[in-house]
Scaffold this active site. Structure first.
Site, PDB file in Angstrom:
ATOM      1  CB  ALA A  56      49.092 -63.422  14.281  1.00  0.00           C
ATOM      2  CB  ILE A  82      42.658 -63.696  15.688  1.00  0.00           C
ATOM      3  CG1 ILE A  82      43.024 -64.570  17.174  1.00  0.00           C
ATOM      4  CG2 ILE A  82      42.610 -64.863  14.048  1.00  0.00           C
ATOM      5  CD1 ILE A  82      44.362 -65.194  16.622  1.00  0.00           C
ATOM      6  CE  LYS A  83      46.058 -58.214   8.472  1.00  0.00           C
ATOM      7  NZ  LYS A  83      47.094 -57.974   8.220  1.00  0.00           N
ATOM      8  CB  ILE A  84      39.146 -63.483  11.041  1.00  0.00           C
ATOM      9  CG1 ILE A  84      39.972 -63.581  11.720  1.00  0.00           C
ATOM     10  CG2 ILE A  84      38.450 -63.887   9.518  1.00  0.00           C
ATOM     11  CD1 ILE A  84      38.961 -64.221  13.099  1.00  0.00           C
TER      12      ILE A  84
END
Length: 216
Positions: A56, A82-84
């Site tokens: 996400a 966590i997509k960064i």
């Protein structure tokens, strides 16, 4: 090589999961926006369908904002990754997430240098975009080979997710290039299962079987 599905459509995710071949899901703000639903609600529902990593993405551009979102998203479910985005602020957030035990997927990777930086920052995954590189005349699969070589040379634990997959050949090439994972759209997943000779063979078997069936 594992297969993830790249979508936020829960119907597609359920259908793909029913095939027994999906190990995780990747989403992004664009995919979730298409669904016209609350972001957290969609992510939570996805975690109830697939028992694996669910990426996400944060939308903040500064490290502090990214971390705030990361903590909130990670609280939804233990499988959340966590997509960064691959920026200098993103690298700071990736390091901070690692120190808090939050898994990360550094996205929008277009060079081996970017992948190396993300790995050194502590990324769990990196997502090089194969199709988008091909679109501008560069070698997307070649980038997967380069990243895999570098990670193998130095025993880096970060896993490679081959992303921006446009067709089944990209999946096959990603597997040969050393990607740990390919994240594929539902349409491509279905295309992977198809071959005209398979269909032709089934038709031939059925025709032969019909010859053996007594006519009423």
């Amino acid at each position: 090589m594992l297969l993830f599905i790249d979508t936020a459509n829960v119907d597609e995710i359920r259908a793909a999961n029913a095939l027994g071949v999906i190990a995780g899901v990747t989403t992004n703000p664009s995919l979730i926006a298409r669904e016209g639903r609350d972001f957290a609600e969609v992510v939570k529902e996805i975690t109830s369908i697939v028992d694996g990593p669910i990426s996400a993405e944060v939308i903040s551009l500064d490290a502090e904002g990214m971390m705030k979102e990361a903590v909130e998203l990670a609280a939804i479910h233990p499988n959340i990754v966590i997509k960064i985005p691959m920026t200098t602020e993103g690298l700071k957030a990736t390091r901070a997430c690692m120190e808090k035990g939050i898994k990360t997927n550094v996205t929008l990777i277009f060079s081996a240098n970017q992948a190396l930086l993300a790995a050194r920052a502590g990324a769990t995954y990196v997502s090089p975009f194969v199709g988008r590189l091909d679109d501008i005349g560069q070698d997307g699969i070649g980038l997967i080979y380069d990243i895999a070589d570098i990670f193998n040379n130095y025993d880096l634990a970060t896993q490679i997710i081959s992303a921006s997959i446009r067709h089944p050949l990209h999946v096959q090439q990603s597997a040969k290039a050393g990607a740990h994972i390919a994240t594929v759209p539902y349409k491509v997943l279905l295309q992977m299962a198809k071959h005209p000779l398979t269909d032709k063979g089934i038709d031939a078997f059925l025709a032969d079987w019909a010859k053996l069936t007594p006519k009423a």
